[in-house]
Design a protein around this motif. Structure first.
Motif, PDB file in Angstrom:
ATOM      1  N   ASP A  30       0.910   3.214  -5.901  1.00 40.17           N
ATOM      2  CA  ASP A  30       1.729   3.025  -7.099  1.00 40.17           C
ATOM      3  C   ASP A  30       3.219   3.111  -6.766  1.00 40.17           C
ATOM      4  OD1 ASP A  30      -0.399   2.643  -8.838  1.00 40.17           O
ATOM      5  OD2 ASP A  30      -0.677   4.796  -9.136  1.00 40.17           O
ATOM      6  N   GLU A  31       3.585   4.038  -5.906  1.00 43.09           N
ATOM      7  CA  GLU A  31       4.988   4.169  -5.510  1.00 43.09           C
ATOM      8  C   GLU A  31       5.438   2.956  -4.701  1.00 43.09           C
ATOM      9  OE1 GLU A  31       7.906   7.275  -3.058  1.00 43.09           O
ATOM     10  OE2 GLU A  31       5.760   7.734  -3.366  1.00 43.09           O
ATOM     11  N   TYR A  32       4.539   2.444  -3.846  1.00 39.56           N
ATOM     12  CA  TYR A  32       4.867   1.243  -3.073  1.00 39.56           C
ATOM     13  C   TYR A  32       5.117   0.050  -3.994  1.00 39.56           C
ATOM     14  CZ  TYR A  32       4.203  -2.764   0.033  1.00 39.56           C
ATOM     15  OH  TYR A  32       4.361  -3.965   0.701  1.00 39.56           O
ATOM     16  N   ILE A  33       4.305  -0.083  -5.026  1.00 37.44           N
ATOM     17  CA  ILE A  33       4.453  -1.196  -5.959  1.00 37.44           C
ATOM     18  C   ILE A  33       5.790  -1.109  -6.687  1.00 37.44           C
ATOM     19  CG2 ILE A  33       3.518  -2.211  -8.071  1.00 37.44           C
ATOM     20  CD1 ILE A  33       0.729  -1.412  -7.060  1.00 37.44           C
ATOM     21  N   MET A  49      -0.329  -7.612  -2.325  1.00 35.92           N
ATOM     22  CA  MET A  49       0.123  -8.236  -1.083  1.00 35.92           C
ATOM     23  C   MET A  49       1.639  -8.175  -1.034  1.00 35.92           C
ATOM     24  SD  MET A  49      -2.349 -11.589  -0.722  1.00 35.92           S
ATOM     25  CE  MET A  49      -1.787 -11.856   0.957  1.00 35.92           C
ATOM     26  N   GLY A  50       2.165  -7.600   0.037  1.00 33.28           N
ATOM     27  CA  GLY A  50       3.607  -7.471   0.183  1.00 33.28           C
ATOM     28  C   GLY A  50       4.048  -7.815   1.589  1.00 33.28           C
ATOM     29  N   LEU A  51       5.310  -8.189   1.708  1.00 36.51           N
ATOM     30  CA  LEU A  51       5.886  -8.511   3.007  1.00 36.51           C
ATOM     31  C   LEU A  51       6.414  -7.264   3.718  1.00 36.51           C
ATOM     32  CD1 LEU A  51       7.850 -11.756   2.066  1.00 36.51           C
ATOM     33  CD2 LEU A  51       5.566 -11.570   3.065  1.00 36.51           C
ATOM     34  N   ASP A  52       6.515  -6.153   3.000  1.00 36.72           N
ATOM     35  CA  ASP A  52       7.024  -4.914   3.581  1.00 36.72           C
ATOM     36  C   ASP A  52       5.864  -3.967   3.866  1.00 36.72           C
ATOM     37  OD1 ASP A  52      10.023  -5.341   3.202  1.00 36.72           O
ATOM     38  OD2 ASP A  52       9.280  -5.600   1.161  1.00 36.72           O
ATOM     39  N   ALA A  53       5.952  -3.267   4.991  1.00 39.98           N
ATOM     40  CA  ALA A  53       4.938  -2.284   5.338  1.00 39.98           C
ATOM     41  C   ALA A  53       5.024  -1.082   4.407  1.00 39.98           C
ATOM     42  CB  ALA A  53       5.093  -1.847   6.787  1.00 39.98           C
ATOM     43  N   CYS A  54       3.881  -0.468   4.144  1.00 38.87           N
ATOM     44  CA  CYS A  54       3.850   0.720   3.304  1.00 38.87           C
ATOM     45  C   CYS A  54       4.168   1.937   4.170  1.00 38.87           C
ATOM     46  CB  CYS A  54       2.473   0.870   2.660  1.00 38.87           C
ATOM     47  SG  CYS A  54       2.347   2.285   1.541  1.00 38.87           S
ATOM     48  N   PRO A  55       5.246   2.672   3.876  1.00 39.46           N
ATOM     49  CA  PRO A  55       5.577   3.871   4.666  1.00 39.46           C
ATOM     50  C   PRO A  55       4.439   4.875   4.658  1.00 39.46           C
ATOM     51  CG  PRO A  55       7.412   3.245   3.243  1.00 39.46           C
ATOM     52  CD  PRO A  55       6.240   2.411   2.822  1.00 39.46           C
ATOM     53  N   GLN A  81       1.407 -10.121   9.528  1.00 39.52           N
ATOM     54  CA  GLN A  81       2.501  -9.206   9.177  1.00 39.52           C
ATOM     55  C   GLN A  81       2.664  -9.048   7.664  1.00 39.52           C
ATOM     56  OE1 GLN A  81       5.965 -10.656  11.222  1.00 39.52           O
ATOM     57  NE2 GLN A  81       5.207 -10.051  13.220  1.00 39.52           N
ATOM     58  N   TRP A  82       1.555  -8.991   6.954  1.00 39.41           N
ATOM     59  CA  TRP A  82       1.584  -8.719   5.522  1.00 39.41           C
ATOM     60  C   TRP A  82       0.845  -7.419   5.240  1.00 39.41           C
ATOM     61  CZ3 TRP A  82       0.451 -13.873   2.478  1.00 39.41           C
ATOM     62  CH2 TRP A  82       1.521 -14.744   2.671  1.00 39.41           C
ATOM     63  N   PHE A  83       1.334  -6.685   4.259  1.00 38.87           N
ATOM     64  CA  PHE A  83       0.625  -5.504   3.783  1.00 38.87           C
ATOM     65  C   PHE A  83      -0.341  -5.925   2.683  1.00 38.87           C
ATOM     66  CE2 PHE A  83       0.334  -2.209   0.492  1.00 38.87           C
ATOM     67  CZ  PHE A  83      -0.281  -1.203   1.226  1.00 38.87           C
ATOM     68  N   VAL A  84      -1.611  -5.509   2.813  1.00 37.17           N
ATOM     69  CA  VAL A  84      -2.644  -5.876   1.851  1.00 37.17           C
ATOM     70  C   VAL A  84      -3.398  -4.609   1.448  1.00 37.17           C
ATOM     71  CG1 VAL A  84      -4.652  -7.325   1.374  1.00 37.17           C
ATOM     72  CG2 VAL A  84      -2.888  -8.119   2.968  1.00 37.17           C
ATOM     73  N   ALA A  85      -3.641  -4.452   0.159  1.00 38.16           N
ATOM     74  CA  ALA A  85      -4.380  -3.291  -0.340  1.00 38.16           C
ATOM     75  C   ALA A  85      -5.232  -3.712  -1.529  1.00 38.16           C
ATOM     76  CB  ALA A  85      -3.434  -2.156  -0.723  1.00 38.16           C
ATOM     77  N   PHE A  86      -6.321  -2.953  -1.762  1.00 37.02           N
ATOM     78  CA  PHE A  86      -7.250  -3.243  -2.856  1.00 37.02           C
ATOM     79  C   PHE A  86      -7.480  -1.963  -3.663  1.00 37.02           C
ATOM     80  CE2 PHE A  86      -8.393  -5.822   0.828  1.00 37.02           C
ATOM     81  CZ  PHE A  86      -8.321  -7.107   0.311  1.00 37.02           C
ATOM     82  N   ARG A  87      -7.712  -2.157  -4.972  1.00 34.31           N
ATOM     83  CA  ARG A  87      -8.147  -1.079  -5.856  1.00 34.31           C
ATOM     84  C   ARG A  87      -9.204  -1.627  -6.803  1.00 34.31           C
ATOM     85  NH1 ARG A  87      -2.990   2.318  -8.032  1.00 34.31           N
ATOM     86  NH2 ARG A  87      -2.438   0.277  -8.876  1.00 34.31           N
ATOM     87  N   ASN A  93       7.994  -4.014  -5.068  1.00 38.30           N
ATOM     88  CA  ASN A  93       7.654  -5.116  -5.980  1.00 38.30           C
ATOM     89  C   ASN A  93       6.835  -6.211  -5.272  1.00 38.30           C
ATOM     90  OD1 ASN A  93       7.606  -6.526  -8.395  1.00 38.30           O
ATOM     91  ND2 ASN A  93       9.490  -7.632  -7.949  1.00 38.30           N
ATOM     92  N   PRO A  94       5.666  -5.873  -4.740  1.00 43.16           N
ATOM     93  CA  PRO A  94       4.835  -6.893  -4.071  1.00 43.16           C
ATOM     94  C   PRO A  94       4.109  -7.774  -5.086  1.00 43.16           C
ATOM     95  CG  PRO A  94       3.666  -4.824  -4.131  1.00 43.16           C
ATOM     96  CD  PRO A  94       5.014  -4.551  -4.759  1.00 43.16           C
ATOM     97  N   ALA A  95       3.453  -8.793  -4.579  1.00 43.65           N
ATOM     98  CA  ALA A  95       2.627  -9.640  -5.440  1.00 43.65           C
ATOM     99  C   ALA A  95       1.347  -8.891  -5.800  1.00 43.65           C
ATOM    100  CB  ALA A  95       2.291 -10.950  -4.720  1.00 43.65           C
ATOM    101  N   ARG A  96       0.952  -8.978  -7.069  1.00 39.81           N
ATOM    102  CA  ARG A  96      -0.245  -8.278  -7.546  1.00 39.81           C
ATOM    103  C   ARG A  96      -1.086  -9.243  -8.373  1.00 39.81           C
ATOM    104  NH1 ARG A  96       1.553  -3.566 -11.122  1.00 39.81           N
ATOM    105  NH2 ARG A  96      -0.665  -3.060 -11.050  1.00 39.81           N
TER     106      ARG A  96
END
Length: 230
Positions: free
Chosen positions: A204-207, A192-198, A156-162, A211-214
């Motif tokens: 960038d807007e999600y960050i 990595m964030g605890l909230d889902a990305c809408p 249940q974590w949101f994870v993304a890469f760039r 305010n997830p961990a980066r």
């Protein structure tokens, strides 16, 4: 006993039933207030402890990904380095032989010094909610029957890469327009964030909103390869 003593005791007033009931009610009310404060403090402590455990787990996973990404390498024969999108990253990493190779008295088993690692964000297909992060490791790259070990690191974590190509951050690698044959990006950003990305929201807007961990991981081999091409 004198008559004066008996008269004084007979004239003394005792607690009435109403006074006893009021005293009990006040004690019960006071105990209820104290119990409410106690339960609030216990719930707050449990919530803070749970959040601390989540952040600790998040930091441990990021530290592991950082160590492995820093060892990202290039397989010259396959011309393979790193491939990735916002939800998945696959790369070759250099490793040392396992300790068992040197300690076992039996026959030695050859081990490859390059492994294929992959991190993939798990998403629920029906709801689109994040379900966690999966790590897989293929110890022998060139084989007809690859032995892949997979494990789920979190839930249940949101994870993304760039990926940084030297000029800007891109969401796909290889970036055919700007990378010009570069097999490894200069850096990888992990979010990595605890909230889902809408749905429809940019990273960038999600960050900015949640305010997830980066963490930005520099890839030393990519820099060395870039200097060699220059």
């Amino acid at each position: 006993m004198t008559e004066a003593t008996v008269a004084s005791r007979s004239g003394a007033k005792a607690f009435t039933l109403l006074e006893v009931v009021l005293a009990i009610a006040l004690v019960v009310l006071l105990m209820g207030v104290l119990m409410g404060f106690y339960m609030y403090a216990m719930n707050l402590r449990a919530e803070i402890t749970g959040q601390a455990d989540l952040y600790m787990q998040q930091r441990m996973i990021m530290d592991m990904m950082t160590r492995e990404l820093r060892c990202a390498n290039i397989h010259n024969h396959l011309q393979l380095g790193l491939e990735g999108s916002t939800s998945e990253v696959r790369f070759i990493r250099a490793v040392l032989p396992a300790r068992e190779v040197w300690e076992d008295e039996g026959p030695r088993v050859a081990q490859c010094d390059l492994q294929l690692l992959a991190y993939r964000a798990i998403v629920d297909e029906e709801t689109g909610e994040p379900r966690g992060l999966e790590r897989s490791c293929q110890r022998v790259i060139i084989t007809e029957q690859p032995d892949v070990e997979s494990e789920e690191l979190c839930s249940q974590w949101f994870v993304a890469f760039r990926y940084y190509n030297g000029d800007s951050w891109v969401e796909q690698w290889p970036d055919n327009e700007q990378a010009s044959g570069q097999l490894l990006p200069n850096a990888v950003e992990i979010v990595m964030g605890l909230d889902a990305c809408p749905e429809g929201m940019e990273l960038d807007e999600y960050i900015l909103r949640f305010n997830p961990a980066r963490r930005i991981v520099h890839l030393p081999v990519a820099s060395a390869a870039s200097e060699g091409r220059e």
